[in-house]
Scaffold this motif. Structure first.
Motif, PDB file in Angstrom:
ATOM      1  N   GLU A 166       0.835  -1.193   0.000  1.00 55.36           N
ATOM      2  CA  GLU A 166       0.000   0.000   0.000  1.00 55.36           C
ATOM      3  C   GLU A 166       0.877   1.253   0.000  1.00 55.36           C
ATOM      4  O   GLU A 166       2.027   1.224   0.472  1.00 55.36           O
ATOM      5  CB  GLU A 166      -0.941   0.009   1.221  1.00 55.36           C
ATOM      6  N   ALA A 167       0.353   2.360  -0.525  1.00 59.23           N
ATOM      7  CA  ALA A 167       1.078   3.631  -0.460  1.00 59.23           C
ATOM      8  C   ALA A 167       1.022   4.201   0.944  1.00 59.23           C
ATOM      9  O   ALA A 167       1.925   4.918   1.376  1.00 59.23           O
ATOM     10  CB  ALA A 167       0.488   4.624  -1.455  1.00 59.23           C
ATOM     11  N   GLY A 168      -0.042   3.892   1.652  1.00 57.62           N
ATOM     12  CA  GLY A 168      -0.216   4.379   3.014  1.00 57.62           C
ATOM     13  C   GLY A 168      -1.614   4.074   3.495  1.00 57.62           C
ATOM     14  O   GLY A 168      -2.343   3.274   2.900  1.00 57.62           O
ATOM     15  N   TYR A 169      -1.987   4.712   4.588  1.00 60.90           N
ATOM     16  CA  TYR A 169      -3.332   4.563   5.141  1.00 60.90           C
ATOM     17  C   TYR A 169      -3.985   5.935   5.256  1.00 60.90           C
ATOM     18  O   TYR A 169      -3.306   6.943   5.481  1.00 60.90           O
ATOM     19  CB  TYR A 169      -3.286   3.898   6.519  1.00 60.90           C
ATOM     20  N   LYS A 170      -5.303   5.938   5.085  1.00 60.00           N
ATOM     21  CA  LYS A 170      -6.076   7.159   5.280  1.00 60.00           C
ATOM     22  C   LYS A 170      -7.147   6.912   6.336  1.00 60.00           C
ATOM     23  O   LYS A 170      -7.658   5.792   6.464  1.00 60.00           O
ATOM     24  CB  LYS A 170      -6.729   7.613   3.974  1.00 60.00           C
ATOM     25  N   ILE A 171      -7.448   7.972   7.058  1.00 63.93           N
ATOM     26  CA  ILE A 171      -8.502   7.917   8.074  1.00 63.93           C
ATOM     27  C   ILE A 171      -9.499   9.020   7.776  1.00 63.93           C
ATOM     28  O   ILE A 171      -9.129  10.189   7.623  1.00 63.93           O
ATOM     29  CB  ILE A 171      -7.923   8.089   9.494  1.00 63.93           C
ATOM     30  N   ASP A 172     -10.766   8.632   7.674  1.00 63.54           N
ATOM     31  CA  ASP A 172     -11.863   9.604   7.594  1.00 63.54           C
ATOM     32  C   ASP A 172     -12.447   9.750   8.997  1.00 63.54           C
ATOM     33  O   ASP A 172     -12.446   8.798   9.781  1.00 63.54           O
ATOM     34  CB  ASP A 172     -12.953   9.129   6.644  1.00 63.54           C
ATOM     35  N   ARG A 173     -12.974  10.942   9.298  1.00 64.50           N
ATOM     36  CA  ARG A 173     -13.537  11.154  10.636  1.00 64.50           C
ATOM     37  C   ARG A 173     -14.893  11.835  10.534  1.00 64.50           C
ATOM     38  O   ARG A 173     -15.140  12.650   9.635  1.00 64.50           O
ATOM     39  CB  ARG A 173     -12.609  12.008  11.506  1.00 64.50           C
ATOM     40  N   LYS A 174     -15.784  11.486  11.478  1.00 67.15           N
ATOM     41  CA  LYS A 174     -17.106  12.092  11.530  1.00 67.15           C
ATOM     42  C   LYS A 174     -17.480  12.304  12.986  1.00 67.15           C
ATOM     43  O   LYS A 174     -17.249  11.448  13.831  1.00 67.15           O
ATOM     44  CB  LYS A 174     -18.130  11.171  10.847  1.00 67.15           C
ATOM     45  N   LEU A 175     -18.072  13.439  13.296  1.00 64.58           N
ATOM     46  CA  LEU A 175     -18.534  13.749  14.638  1.00 64.58           C
ATOM     47  C   LEU A 175     -20.055  13.644  14.674  1.00 64.58           C
ATOM     48  O   LEU A 175     -20.751  14.292  13.891  1.00 64.58           O
ATOM     49  CB  LEU A 175     -18.087  15.163  15.029  1.00 64.58           C
ATOM     50  N   ASN A 178     -22.738  14.280  11.679  1.00 64.25           N
ATOM     51  CA  ASN A 178     -22.253  15.215  10.677  1.00 64.25           C
ATOM     52  C   ASN A 178     -21.664  14.464   9.490  1.00 64.25           C
ATOM     53  O   ASN A 178     -21.532  13.231   9.491  1.00 64.25           O
ATOM     54  CB  ASN A 178     -21.209  16.154  11.285  1.00 64.25           C
ATOM     55  N   ASN A 179     -21.263  15.207   8.471  1.00 63.50           N
ATOM     56  CA  ASN A 179     -20.667  14.599   7.298  1.00 63.50           C
ATOM     57  C   ASN A 179     -19.257  14.099   7.600  1.00 63.50           C
ATOM     58  O   ASN A 179     -18.569  14.611   8.496  1.00 63.50           O
ATOM     59  CB  ASN A 179     -20.607  15.606   6.144  1.00 63.50           C
ATOM     60  N   TRP A 180     -18.848  13.113   6.822  1.00 66.45           N
ATOM     61  CA  TRP A 180     -17.491  12.597   6.958  1.00 66.45           C
ATOM     62  C   TRP A 180     -16.472  13.623   6.455  1.00 66.45           C
ATOM     63  O   TRP A 180     -16.687  14.269   5.441  1.00 66.45           O
ATOM     64  CB  TRP A 180     -17.321  11.312   6.151  1.00 66.45           C
ATOM     65  N   VAL A 181     -15.377  13.751   7.165  1.00 68.75           N
ATOM     66  CA  VAL A 181     -14.211  14.489   6.680  1.00 68.75           C
ATOM     67  C   VAL A 181     -13.281  13.450   6.074  1.00 68.75           C
ATOM     68  O   VAL A 181     -12.608  12.689   6.792  1.00 68.75           O
ATOM     69  CB  VAL A 181     -13.509  15.252   7.807  1.00 68.75           C
ATOM     70  N   GLU A 182     -13.256  13.380   4.746  1.00 69.18           N
ATOM     71  CA  GLU A 182     -12.470  12.349   4.082  1.00 69.18           C
ATOM     72  C   GLU A 182     -11.003  12.762   4.063  1.00 69.18           C
ATOM     73  O   GLU A 182     -10.661  13.929   3.896  1.00 69.18           O
ATOM     74  CB  GLU A 182     -12.999  12.115   2.671  1.00 69.18           C
ATOM     75  N   GLY A 183     -10.141  11.772   4.204  1.00 70.48           N
ATOM     76  CA  GLY A 183      -8.711  12.047   4.237  1.00 70.48           C
ATOM     77  C   GLY A 183      -8.325  12.911   5.422  1.00 70.48           C
ATOM     78  O   GLY A 183      -7.399  13.723   5.325  1.00 70.48           O
ATOM     79  N   TYR A 184      -9.025  12.737   6.533  1.00 66.44           N
ATOM     80  CA  TYR A 184      -8.735  13.520   7.742  1.00 66.44           C
ATOM     81  C   TYR A 184      -7.279  13.335   8.163  1.00 66.44           C
ATOM     82  O   TYR A 184      -6.619  14.284   8.577  1.00 66.44           O
ATOM     83  CB  TYR A 184      -9.686  13.084   8.850  1.00 66.44           C
ATOM     84  N   ALA A 185      -6.783  12.128   8.047  1.00 67.30           N
ATOM     85  CA  ALA A 185      -5.366  11.854   8.321  1.00 67.30           C
ATOM     86  C   ALA A 185      -4.839  10.989   7.183  1.00 67.30           C
ATOM     87  O   ALA A 185      -5.487  10.025   6.768  1.00 67.30           O
ATOM     88  CB  ALA A 185      -5.197  11.146   9.653  1.00 67.30           C
ATOM     89  N   VAL A 186      -3.664  11.356   6.660  1.00 67.12           N
ATOM     90  CA  VAL A 186      -2.998  10.588   5.613  1.00 67.12           C
ATOM     91  C   VAL A 186      -1.671  10.105   6.191  1.00 67.12           C
ATOM     92  O   VAL A 186      -0.835  10.916   6.595  1.00 67.12           O
ATOM     93  CB  VAL A 186      -2.768  11.434   4.348  1.00 67.12           C
ATOM     94  N   LEU A 187      -1.502   8.788   6.227  1.00 66.34           N
ATOM     95  CA  LEU A 187      -0.382   8.189   6.946  1.00 66.34           C
ATOM     96  C   LEU A 187       0.501   7.393   6.000  1.00 66.34           C
ATOM     97  O   LEU A 187       0.083   7.007   4.906  1.00 66.34           O
ATOM     98  CB  LEU A 187      -0.912   7.276   8.061  1.00 66.34           C
ATOM     99  N   GLU A 188       1.699   7.084   6.450  1.00 68.91           N
ATOM    100  CA  GLU A 188       2.653   6.350   5.626  1.00 68.91           C
ATOM    101  C   GLU A 188       2.287   4.864   5.567  1.00 68.91           C
ATOM    102  O   GLU A 188       1.461   4.377   6.335  1.00 68.91           O
ATOM    103  CB  GLU A 188       4.067   6.519   6.189  1.00 68.91           C
ATOM    104  N   GLU A 189       2.947   4.155   4.649  1.00 65.91           N
ATOM    105  CA  GLU A 189       2.725   2.711   4.539  1.00 65.91           C
ATOM    106  C   GLU A 189       3.136   2.013   5.831  1.00 65.91           C
ATOM    107  O   GLU A 189       3.972   2.506   6.597  1.00 65.91           O
ATOM    108  CB  GLU A 189       3.519   2.140   3.361  1.00 65.91           C
ATOM    109  N   ASN A 190       2.515   0.863   6.085  1.00 66.85           N
ATOM    110  CA  ASN A 190       2.785   0.002   7.247  1.00 66.85           C
ATOM    111  C   ASN A 190       2.408   0.639   8.578  1.00 66.85           C
ATOM    112  O   ASN A 190       2.751   0.100   9.625  1.00 66.85           O
ATOM    113  CB  ASN A 190       4.263  -0.419   7.287  1.00 66.85           C
ATOM    114  N   THR A 191       1.707   1.762   8.549  1.00 66.92           N
ATOM    115  CA  THR A 191       1.273   2.398   9.798  1.00 66.92           C
ATOM    116  C   THR A 191       0.140   1.579  10.423  1.00 66.92           C
ATOM    117  O   THR A 191      -0.710   1.044   9.719  1.00 66.92           O
ATOM    118  CB  THR A 191       0.783   3.827   9.535  1.00 66.92           C
TER     119      THR A 191
END
Length: 614
Positions: A166-175, A178-191
């Protein structure tokens, strides 16, 4: 009259002028070259809308789009396998067809990535590469997703990265909603973790975690969490005496009013143990229980609010593995007599160990027979062995290092699941549980008969199997699989008579007997206690697996469960069986034997000696 030289006739000035002209020409040529490069970049921009899909199992298809005025376009496909480097000349098409199909493992932890560029065949000009895409199978989904309140305003999101490439991991977040915040965190591979700072307590925060390459992503794992007051963490357990367990933990937030501790015995429900001041971060549990698997968890309390419970921790209290004997084949049966451990070891025959020191078993001898050795019995100094081919052998082991075979092979027809030796009316008999062939009664030392012979067969019903028998006075109790339990009077072994029969209670694969009860292992229905006299059901216990062997003492039932491992169940109150201990094993547990304070359990690959009480 004075003379003034004209500037244009100055040699130095003329040289400067020529230099300026040269520079202007050079810059013009460079700009022209840049214009050509820009024209090439425009004409040969990257392919776009690259898509990947699985067409059939083991096959993927790439499609893309590309605009060009040239009719002589081919495409170069680059591929990356897992964590390896890109192979940027993996494949070149022979035409302008914008599709590529190939075979790859479509159910693999290795991620296959692709990108495409165009090439003009006449000029050799090449475009830039497209954005990459990857095929993500279902098993590429991040697993074991958890959220823990790391501090009063921090949440730790953790997961297991199952893939490579994988190129990395992404995390979407929602409170809340509410609507999702896509790509809230973009992380490196193997995280495998991320700490999120929050300002919203007592509101639900949701997270979606996925691996990505370019615009493609793995299946998503989603979790929600409501931050409250801080949860205790780093719970640690230690046994400090034969009657005490010490608990200690950490707490990162503002000091709470109290800590609540809960305890679980075996696989029973959680129960409140005690409440402590918020200043305390350790506790000593004084126990009256003899031995058990104990689990603990802690939560904090502030005003009327409670935190979540900490992660539970378990300890095997007064239960210790003393030794483990590696077995080449399955340990089909195990028992102990006179400080000697006997193992029916499948194709390896019978193994006999000295266990005077239970922490260091010492192999004394092994006895081989044809096929799989399934069962053993010891009477006086004679060892009886039965295999899966309907053969019994008998050895005199008075000299343990020099076993002497007493008879030629004794043929009984069937599968020798269990042997019980008994003397009835002064005559010695072997009762062999022979699978679908029923129970075989073999008589020894018959006058004028040099060989032991089968004198009687108690047949079972079609589809049933005879697994084990036990004898009490003039009765034999037989575990017959789907045919339940039968009791026969064997005061005359040549003519057994039926006394009791119990069916529809599961697949009875093992049986044991106390003064008042029959204890039966019944496969996927756990274990049960039956009234010894009329076979009425007294109580039962669901092991959640497949119970295939049991042993008893005056207090407990010891169970080998094919799926769940080694279990101890309290039978102090026969009407209310409850779990005390569960020890998981790395392979199926096949048999169990208990003597004094030790349990001996055999699996497909080992025999373990376990201390089960102080």
């Amino acid at each position: 009259m004075s003379y003034i030289r004209n500037k244009d006739t100055n040699p130095i000035t003329n040289i400067n002028f020529l230099l300026k002209i040269s520079i202007i020409i050079l810059i013009s040529l460079m700009l022209g070259a840049c214009s050509d490069d820009m024209k090439d970049a425009i004409d040969y921009d990257a392919p776009y809308n690259l898509q990947i899909s699985k067409t059939t199992e083991g096959n993927i298809q790439l499609t893309w789009q590309y605009n060009s005025q040239s009719s002589n376009i081919v495409y170069i496909i680059a591929r990356k396998d897992g964590a390896e480097n890109w192979n940027e000349n993996y494949y070149q098409t022979s035409s302008d067809q914008k599709v590529f199909v190939e075979e790859i493992p479509t159910n693999s932890f290795t991620i296959y990535s692709y990108k495409v560029k165009a090439k003009e065949t006449e000029s050799g000009n090449e475009s830039l590469f497209s954005s990459p895409v990857s095929y993500f199978p279902e098993l590429s989904k991040p697993t074991d997703l958890q959220v823990q309140q790391y501090s009063q305003n921090q949440l730790m999101i953790s997961w297991t990265d199952n893939i490579q490439g994988e190129a990395g991991y992404k995390i979407d977040r929602k409170l809340n909603n509410n609507n999702w915040v896509e790509g809230y965190a973009v992380l490196e591979e193997n995280t495998e973790s991320y700490i999120d700072t929050i300002n919203e307590s007592f509101q639900t925060v949701s997270y979606r975690v996925y691996a990505y390459v370019g615009n493609t992503k793995s299946p998503v794992n989603e979790i929600s969490f409501t931050p409250t007051i801080q949860t205790p963490d780093s719970l640690n357990l230690s046994q400090i005496s034969t009657s005490q367990v010490k608990l200690s933990w950490s707490y990162r937030g503002e000091t709470p009013d109290n800590f609540d501790i809960q305890r679980k015995i075996g696989t029973n429900d959680w129960a409140n143990l005690t409440q402590l001041s918020g200043e305390q971060k350790q506790y000593i549990d004084n126990l009256s229980i003899e031995s058990a698997t104990l689990s603990y968890r802690v939560r904090s309390k502030k005003d009327t609010l409670y935190s979540a419970f900490s992660s539970a921790k378990s300890i095997n209290f007064n239960i210790f593995e003393l030794a483990s004997i590696n077995l080449t084949n399955s340990g089909n049966q195990v028992f102990v007599k006179n400080n000697m451990l006997f193992i029916a070891n499948d194709y390896n025959g019978a193994l006999i160990y000295n266990i005077e020191n239970p922490t260091s078993p010492n192999l004394l001898t092994s006895i081989h027979m044809p096929g799989k050795t399934l069962s053993l019995a010891l009477d006086e100094n004679k060892l009886y062995m039965a295999n899966d081919q309907g053969i019994m052998q008998v050895y005199d082991i008075s000299a343990i290092n020099n076993p002497v075979k007493l008879y030629n092979d004794i043929h009984f027809y069937g599968q020798g699941n269990h042997i019980k030796i008994a003397v009835i009316n002064g005559q010695k008999y072997a009762f062999v549980s022979a699978g679908s062939s029923g129970l075989k009664i073999i008589a020894f030392d018959i006058p004028n008969m040099p060989m032991p012979i089968v004198i009687k067969s108690i047949n079972t019903v079609p589809g049933a199997h005879c697994f084990k028998s036990i004898i009490s006075e003039n009765s034999i109790y037989i575990a017959e699989g789907t045919n339940g339990v039968r009791q026969f009077n064997i005061s005359d072994p040549y003519s057994p008579t039926l006394i009791n029969h119990k069916t529809n209670i599961g697949t009875i694969v093992d049986i044991s007997l106390s003064q008042h009860y029959l204890y039966v292992a019944r496969g996927d229905r756990g274990i049960a206690l039956l009234n010894k006299t009329n076979f009425d059901l007294i109580s039962d216990y669901d092991t959640q697996g497949y119970s295939n062997s049991l042993a008893i003492d005056s207090r407990n039932i010891y169970i080998s469960d094919r799926d769940e491992g080694f279990l101890i169940v309290s039978a102090v109150n026969p009407l209310a069986l409850y779990s005390l201990c569960k020890l998981e094993t790395t392979s199926y547990v096949l048999s169990v034997f208990v003597q004094n304070k030790y349990a001996y359990i055999c699996t497909q690959s080992s025999c373990k000696i376990i201390q089960i009480r102080p």
